[in-house]
Scaffold this active site. Sequence first.
Site, PDB file in Angstrom:
ATOM      1  N   GLU A  76      11.151  -1.993   2.129  1.00  0.00           N
ATOM      2  CA  GLU A  76      11.157  -0.916   3.124  1.00  0.00           C
ATOM      3  C   GLU A  76      11.172  -1.442   4.551  1.00  0.00           C
ATOM      4  OE1 GLU A  76       7.864   1.823   2.865  1.00  0.00           O
ATOM      5  OE2 GLU A  76       8.775   3.201   4.308  1.00  0.00           O
ATOM      6  N   LYS A 255      -1.002   5.380   1.321  1.00  0.00           N
ATOM      7  CA  LYS A 255       0.326   4.775   1.075  1.00  0.00           C
ATOM      8  C   LYS A 255       0.631   3.776   2.187  1.00  0.00           C
ATOM      9  CE  LYS A 255       5.013   4.435   1.096  1.00  0.00           C
ATOM     10  NZ  LYS A 255       5.849   3.819   2.138  1.00  0.00           N
ATOM     11  N   ASP A 271      -0.634  -8.581 -10.666  1.00  0.00           N
ATOM     12  CA  ASP A 271      -0.299  -7.342 -11.368  1.00  0.00           C
ATOM     13  C   ASP A 271      -0.461  -6.150 -10.416  1.00  0.00           C
ATOM     14  OD1 ASP A 271      -0.403  -5.085 -13.016  1.00  0.00           O
ATOM     15  OD2 ASP A 271      -1.376  -6.150 -14.657  1.00  0.00           O
ATOM     16  N   HIS A 368      10.124   3.246  13.078  1.00  0.00           N
ATOM     17  CA  HIS A 368      10.596   3.100  11.698  1.00  0.00           C
ATOM     18  C   HIS A 368      12.115   3.224  11.636  1.00  0.00           C
ATOM     19  CE1 HIS A 368      10.599   3.327   7.374  1.00  0.00           C
ATOM     20  NE2 HIS A 368      11.217   4.498   7.410  1.00  0.00           N
TER      21      HIS A 368
HETATM   22  C1  LIG Z   1       7.938  -0.729  14.116  1.00  0.00           C
HETATM   23  C2  LIG Z   1       6.981  -1.107  15.218  1.00  0.00           C
HETATM   24  C3  LIG Z   1       6.319  -2.427  14.893  1.00  0.00           C
HETATM   25  C4  LIG Z   1       7.751  -1.240  16.523  1.00  0.00           C
HETATM   26  O1  LIG Z   1       6.787  -1.409  17.529  1.00  0.00           O
HETATM   27  P1  LIG Z   1       7.130  -1.389  19.079  1.00  0.00           P
HETATM   28  O2  LIG Z   1       5.854  -1.303  19.817  1.00  0.00           O
HETATM   29  O3  LIG Z   1       8.204  -0.405  19.353  1.00  0.00           O
HETATM   30  O4  LIG Z   1       7.822  -2.775  19.237  1.00  0.00           O
HETATM   31  P2  LIG Z   1       7.542  -3.989  20.161  1.00  0.00           P
HETATM   32  O5  LIG Z   1       8.899  -4.537  20.417  1.00  0.00           O
HETATM   33  O6  LIG Z   1       6.647  -3.676  21.307  1.00  0.00           O
HETATM   34  O7  LIG Z   1       6.766  -5.020  19.177  1.00  0.00           O
HETATM   35  C5  LIG Z   1       5.387  -4.976  18.912  1.00  0.00           C
HETATM   36  C6  LIG Z   1       5.095  -5.971  17.808  1.00  0.00           C
HETATM   37  O8  LIG Z   1       5.590  -5.458  16.552  1.00  0.00           O
HETATM   38  C7  LIG Z   1       6.102  -6.538  15.783  1.00  0.00           C
HETATM   39  N1  LIG Z   1       7.553  -6.329  15.643  1.00  0.00           N
HETATM   40  C8  LIG Z   1       8.323  -5.473  16.351  1.00  0.00           C
HETATM   41  N2  LIG Z   1       9.599  -5.523  15.927  1.00  0.00           N
HETATM   42  C9  LIG Z   1       9.651  -6.424  14.953  1.00  0.00           C
HETATM   43  C10 LIG Z   1      10.689  -6.903  14.116  1.00  0.00           C
HETATM   44  N3  LIG Z   1      11.937  -6.451  14.216  1.00  0.00           N
HETATM   45  N4  LIG Z   1      10.384  -7.841  13.208  1.00  0.00           N
HETATM   46  C11 LIG Z   1       9.117  -8.296  13.086  1.00  0.00           C
HETATM   47  N5  LIG Z   1       8.092  -7.876  13.843  1.00  0.00           N
HETATM   48  C12 LIG Z   1       8.349  -6.945  14.779  1.00  0.00           C
HETATM   49  C13 LIG Z   1       5.806  -7.816  16.527  1.00  0.00           C
HETATM   50  O9  LIG Z   1       4.542  -8.288  16.126  1.00  0.00           O
HETATM   51  C14 LIG Z   1       5.764  -7.314  17.960  1.00  0.00           C
HETATM   52  O10 LIG Z   1       4.970  -8.134  18.799  1.00  0.00           O
HETATM   53  P3  LIG Z   1       5.623  -9.441  19.508  1.00  0.00           P
HETATM   54  O11 LIG Z   1       5.727 -10.458  18.438  1.00  0.00           O
HETATM   55  O12 LIG Z   1       6.970  -9.015  20.020  1.00  0.00           O
HETATM   56  O13 LIG Z   1       4.650  -9.779  20.583  1.00  0.00           O
HETATM   57  C15 LIG Z   1       5.899  -0.002  15.446  1.00  0.00           C
HETATM   58  O14 LIG Z   1       6.540   1.176  15.807  1.00  0.00           O
HETATM   59  C16 LIG Z   1       5.015   0.228  14.268  1.00  0.00           C
HETATM   60  O15 LIG Z   1       4.092  -0.528  13.996  1.00  0.00           O
HETATM   61  N6  LIG Z   1       5.284   1.316  13.531  1.00  0.00           N
HETATM   62  C17 LIG Z   1       4.645   1.618  12.241  1.00  0.00           C
HETATM   63  C18 LIG Z   1       5.725   1.577  11.201  1.00  0.00           C
HETATM   64  C19 LIG Z   1       5.221   1.768   9.804  1.00  0.00           C
HETATM   65  O16 LIG Z   1       4.050   1.945   9.528  1.00  0.00           O
HETATM   66  N7  LIG Z   1       6.166   1.712   8.889  1.00  0.00           N
HETATM   67  C20 LIG Z   1       5.919   1.900   7.492  1.00  0.00           C
HETATM   68  C21 LIG Z   1       6.828   2.943   6.979  1.00  0.00           C
HETATM   69  S1  LIG Z   1       6.155   4.568   7.259  1.00  0.00           S
HETATM   70  C22 LIG Z   1       5.098   4.756   5.873  1.00  0.00           C
HETATM   71  O17 LIG Z   1       5.454   4.310   4.853  1.00  0.00           O
HETATM   72  C23 LIG Z   1       3.684   5.281   5.827  1.00  0.00           C
HETATM   73  C24 LIG Z   1       3.051   6.106   6.900  1.00  0.00           C
HETATM   74  C25 LIG Z   1       3.357   5.599   8.253  1.00  0.00           C
HETATM   75  O18 LIG Z   1       3.536   7.423   6.778  1.00  0.00           O
HETATM   76  C26 LIG Z   1       1.560   6.050   6.661  1.00  0.00           C
HETATM   77  C27 LIG Z   1       0.758   7.062   7.396  1.00  0.00           C
HETATM   78  O19 LIG Z   1       1.259   8.157   7.623  1.00  0.00           O
HETATM   79  O20 LIG Z   1      -0.432   6.751   7.686  1.00  0.00           O
HETATM   80  N1  LIG Z   2      -4.996  -3.563 -18.133  1.00  0.00           N
HETATM   81  C1  LIG Z   2      -4.555  -4.650 -17.486  1.00  0.00           C
HETATM   82  O1  LIG Z   2      -4.650  -4.718 -16.255  1.00  0.00           O
HETATM   83  C2  LIG Z   2      -3.992  -5.784 -18.258  1.00  0.00           C
HETATM   84  C3  LIG Z   2      -3.429  -6.834 -17.582  1.00  0.00           C
HETATM   85  N2  LIG Z   2      -2.966  -7.939 -18.258  1.00  0.00           N
HETATM   86  C4  LIG Z   2      -2.372  -9.100 -17.600  1.00  0.00           C
HETATM   87  O2  LIG Z   2      -3.340 -10.142 -17.685  1.00  0.00           O
HETATM   88  C5  LIG Z   2      -3.021 -11.150 -16.761  1.00  0.00           C
HETATM   89  C6  LIG Z   2      -4.285 -11.710 -16.160  1.00  0.00           C
HETATM   90  O3  LIG Z   2      -5.154 -12.099 -17.198  1.00  0.00           O
HETATM   91  P1  LIG Z   2      -6.085 -13.364 -17.005  1.00  0.00           P
HETATM   92  O4  LIG Z   2      -7.109 -13.313 -18.087  1.00  0.00           O
HETATM   93  O5  LIG Z   2      -6.558 -13.426 -15.597  1.00  0.00           O
HETATM   94  O6  LIG Z   2      -5.071 -14.555 -17.132  1.00  0.00           O
HETATM   95  P2  LIG Z   2      -4.787 -15.533 -18.330  1.00  0.00           P
HETATM   96  O7  LIG Z   2      -4.619 -14.814 -19.595  1.00  0.00           O
HETATM   97  O8  LIG Z   2      -3.665 -16.394 -17.929  1.00  0.00           O
HETATM   98  O9  LIG Z   2      -6.146 -16.356 -18.371  1.00  0.00           O
HETATM   99  C7  LIG Z   2      -6.521 -17.224 -17.349  1.00  0.00           C
HETATM  100  C8  LIG Z   2      -6.387 -18.640 -17.831  1.00  0.00           C
HETATM  101  O10 LIG Z   2      -6.581 -19.558 -16.764  1.00  0.00           O
HETATM  102  C9  LIG Z   2      -7.494 -20.568 -17.192  1.00  0.00           C
HETATM  103  N3  LIG Z   2      -8.120 -21.091 -15.965  1.00  0.00           N
HETATM  104  C10 LIG Z   2      -7.832 -22.272 -15.386  1.00  0.00           C
HETATM  105  N4  LIG Z   2      -8.565 -22.480 -14.292  1.00  0.00           N
HETATM  106  C11 LIG Z   2      -9.346 -21.387 -14.150  1.00  0.00           C
HETATM  107  C12 LIG Z   2     -10.309 -21.001 -13.184  1.00  0.00           C
HETATM  108  N5  LIG Z   2     -10.625 -21.776 -12.149  1.00  0.00           N
HETATM  109  N6  LIG Z   2     -10.902 -19.821 -13.326  1.00  0.00           N
HETATM  110  C13 LIG Z   2     -10.582 -18.997 -14.356  1.00  0.00           C
HETATM  111  N7  LIG Z   2      -9.692 -19.314 -15.318  1.00  0.00           N
HETATM  112  C14 LIG Z   2      -9.067 -20.500 -15.217  1.00  0.00           C
HETATM  113  C15 LIG Z   2      -8.406 -19.844 -18.165  1.00  0.00           C
HETATM  114  O11 LIG Z   2      -9.033 -20.732 -19.050  1.00  0.00           O
HETATM  115  C16 LIG Z   2      -7.418 -18.943 -18.893  1.00  0.00           C
HETATM  116  O12 LIG Z   2      -6.828 -19.648 -19.940  1.00  0.00           O
HETATM  117  C17 LIG Z   2      -2.117 -10.522 -15.736  1.00  0.00           C
HETATM  118  O13 LIG Z   2      -0.830 -11.084 -15.884  1.00  0.00           O
HETATM  119  C18 LIG Z   2      -2.093  -9.037 -16.123  1.00  0.00           C
HETATM  120  O14 LIG Z   2      -0.824  -8.471 -15.837  1.00  0.00           O
HETATM  121  C19 LIG Z   2      -3.098  -8.040 -19.611  1.00  0.00           C
HETATM  122  C20 LIG Z   2      -3.650  -7.014 -20.325  1.00  0.00           C
HETATM  123  C21 LIG Z   2      -4.080  -5.774 -19.721  1.00  0.00           C
END
Ligand SMILES: CC(C)(COP(=O)([O-])OP(=O)([O-])OC[C@H]1O[C@@H](n2cnc3c(N)ncnc32)[C@H](O)[C@@H]1OP(=O)([O-])[O-])[C@@H](O)C(=O)NCCC(=O)NCCSC(=O)C[C@@](C)(O)CC(=O)[O-]
Ligand SMILES: NC(=O)C1=CN([C@@H]2O[C@H](COP(=O)(O)OP(=O)(O)OC[C@H]3O[C@@H](n4cnc5c(N)ncnc54)[C@H](O)[C@@H]3O)[C@@H](O)[C@H]2O)C=CC1
Length: 426
Positions: A76, A255, A271, A368
């Site tokens: 997005e 969202k 996941d 956006h």
């Molecule tokens: C879009 C901006 C950032 C413009 O923002 P702006 O103030 O018009 O732009 P700007 O040129 O002044 O830039 C400000 C900063 O934005 C960043 N920035 C600016 N442009 C870029 C770019 N091209 N690529 C990467 N980063 C960018 C960058 O960090 C920049 O700082 P700088 O580095 O220049 O000092 C601003 O309007 C904003 O933050 N809008 C929010 C947009 C958003 O949330 N989008 C998500 C989609 S909408 C949604 O899904 C959910 C929502 C929003 O409905 C949730 C809700 O309702 O709560």
């Molecule tokens: N309802 C759900 O959310 C379900 C999710 N899953 C899936 O399960 C997966 C995650 O399961 P996990 O048990 O986390 O992974 P996994 O099954 O790969 O187990 C973790 C492995 O890492 C090893 N390991 C090595 N270093 C470790 C450390 N420092 N700490 C802990 N373990 C270490 C463990 O011995 C183990 O064998 C995800 O891919 C997920 O999508 C599976 C079933 C249901």
Amino acid sequence: MKFYEKTPEERRAQLIREGSLTQADARLFAAKSSLPAATEAKLIENSIGEFSLPLGIARNLLVNGQLHQVPLANEEPSVVAAASNGARIAAENGGVVARVDPHQVVAEVVLTDLADVKAAKQTILAHQAEIKAVVAAAHPSMIQRGGGLVGVTVSVLANRFLKIRLTLDPKEAMGANYANTVAEAVAAVVKTWLNGTILVSILTNAPAELVTATVQLDPTTLATKTVPGDVIAKKIVQLSELAFVDPERAVTHNKGILNGVIGAVLATGNDTRAIAASVGAFAAASGQYQPLSRWVMHAGKLEGTLQMPLPLGAVGGAIGALPVAQAARRLGGYRDLATMQQVIAALGLVQNLAALRALAGPGIQAGHMKLQANALAIAAGADERELPALVAALREGQMNLAHAKTYLANIRSNQKVGQSKNENRD
Ligand SMILES: CC(C)(COP(=O)([O-])OP(=O)([O-])OC[C@H]1O[C@@H](n2cnc3c(N)ncnc32)[C@H](O)[C@@H]1OP(=O)([O-])[O-])[C@@H](O)C(=O)NCCC(=O)NCCSC(=O)C[C@@](C)(O)CC(=O)[O-]
Ligand SMILES: NC(=O)C1=CN([C@@H]2O[C@H](COP(=O)(O)OP(=O)(O)OC[C@H]3O[C@@H](n4cnc5c(N)ncnc54)[C@H](O)[C@@H]3O)[C@@H](O)[C@H]2O)C=CC1
């Protein structure tokens, strides 16, 4: 040979023969990225290729005094820009402070068809030491790492289900497979103590631990080109208050938080469904769907606090099979699971900040749609050379696909005119 026994190439060929896939689309799925052949063929079932998304970076997110470059896989436009924008404002104010509860995963073993469910409960309570031993034997390496069983509780539901709740410490793993393995091992032993039926032995995706991220902002740093910072801060507080009383607004508010969170989780190979399920349950836990973050004025500062479950792993699951997920983990500076959880929660908070600031200021479409122009231009068929002119035309004109196609046709015919003029000159 069955479909799932074939290679991805053979599966594509079969889909082409069956008429559900074109040659051109098959080439798209077959295009290679960094996915190893074995991962493509075997990580999931019936794989026919790859699905690629851009990987963006939320720049300079300051969390607990450390700067992070946060990778997020996302489709997005404006999400990554907004995350960077929020991170920029947070960094100007000292950054985000984040903490996480001890990592846990919960499994449930539920029995039914018990003659005396209350007596069965007492039997389980009397066998806690044996349950602990079963958990240890089911996965000894987790015990060696300092993990394992944290606690057992037993409850009776609806007078007929006996629920054994196992709280586990999976260390750096998400622990889903671990919990399921342990639950099934415990169920197998419990069956020998009771004469009921094991109904289910599985982890729960209900929230276990919570991550909390907080930021304090000087209102002057929130000013937009046209709206002063104190006005923006006041409106952000009101937007937050609205989300607590209007569930329809709360869903959109959340969202906006998940915009960053899900992309960052996906980039780490974790996941995303587990996040979606637990966040939904957490947000609705009070009986009314609530926002994950709250914004208040406190001692002259705008204070934002986000709390959410983030059931992630730093090892295990698909992470080890996806080289880009490991690279993303290194790039994000996630030195351990707790850091990964804290940074991703902080990302959710600054993403929320950027969205609310836009809503409080110029409205969401100004920023956006400026960036959405790129997506429209690409969808209209513009190539890399045509993009700048088409994006400029869209920003000046009407921002929709039909107009994008018309503008592109105009750009191409003007180019042709230009070319033929040049040829005539030659
Ligand atoms: C879009 C901006 C950032 C413009 O923002 P702006 O103030 O018009 O732009 P700007 O040129 O002044 O830039 C400000 C900063 O934005 C960043 N920035 C600016 N442009 C870029 C770019 N091209 N690529 C990467 N980063 C960018 C960058 O960090 C920049 O700082 P700088 O580095 O220049 O000092 C601003 O309007 C904003 O933050 N809008 C929010 C947009 C958003 O949330 N989008 C998500 C989609 S909408 C949604 O899904 C959910 C929502 C929003 O409905 C949730 C809700 O309702 O709560
Ligand atoms: N309802 C759900 O959310 C379900 C999710 N899953 C899936 O399960 C997966 C995650 O399961 P996990 O048990 O986390 O992974 P996994 O099954 O790969 O187990 C973790 C492995 O890492 C090893 N390991 C090595 N270093 C470790 C450390 N420092 N700490 C802990 N373990 C270490 C463990 O011995 C183990 O064998 C995800 O891919 C997920 O999508 C599976 C079933 C249901």
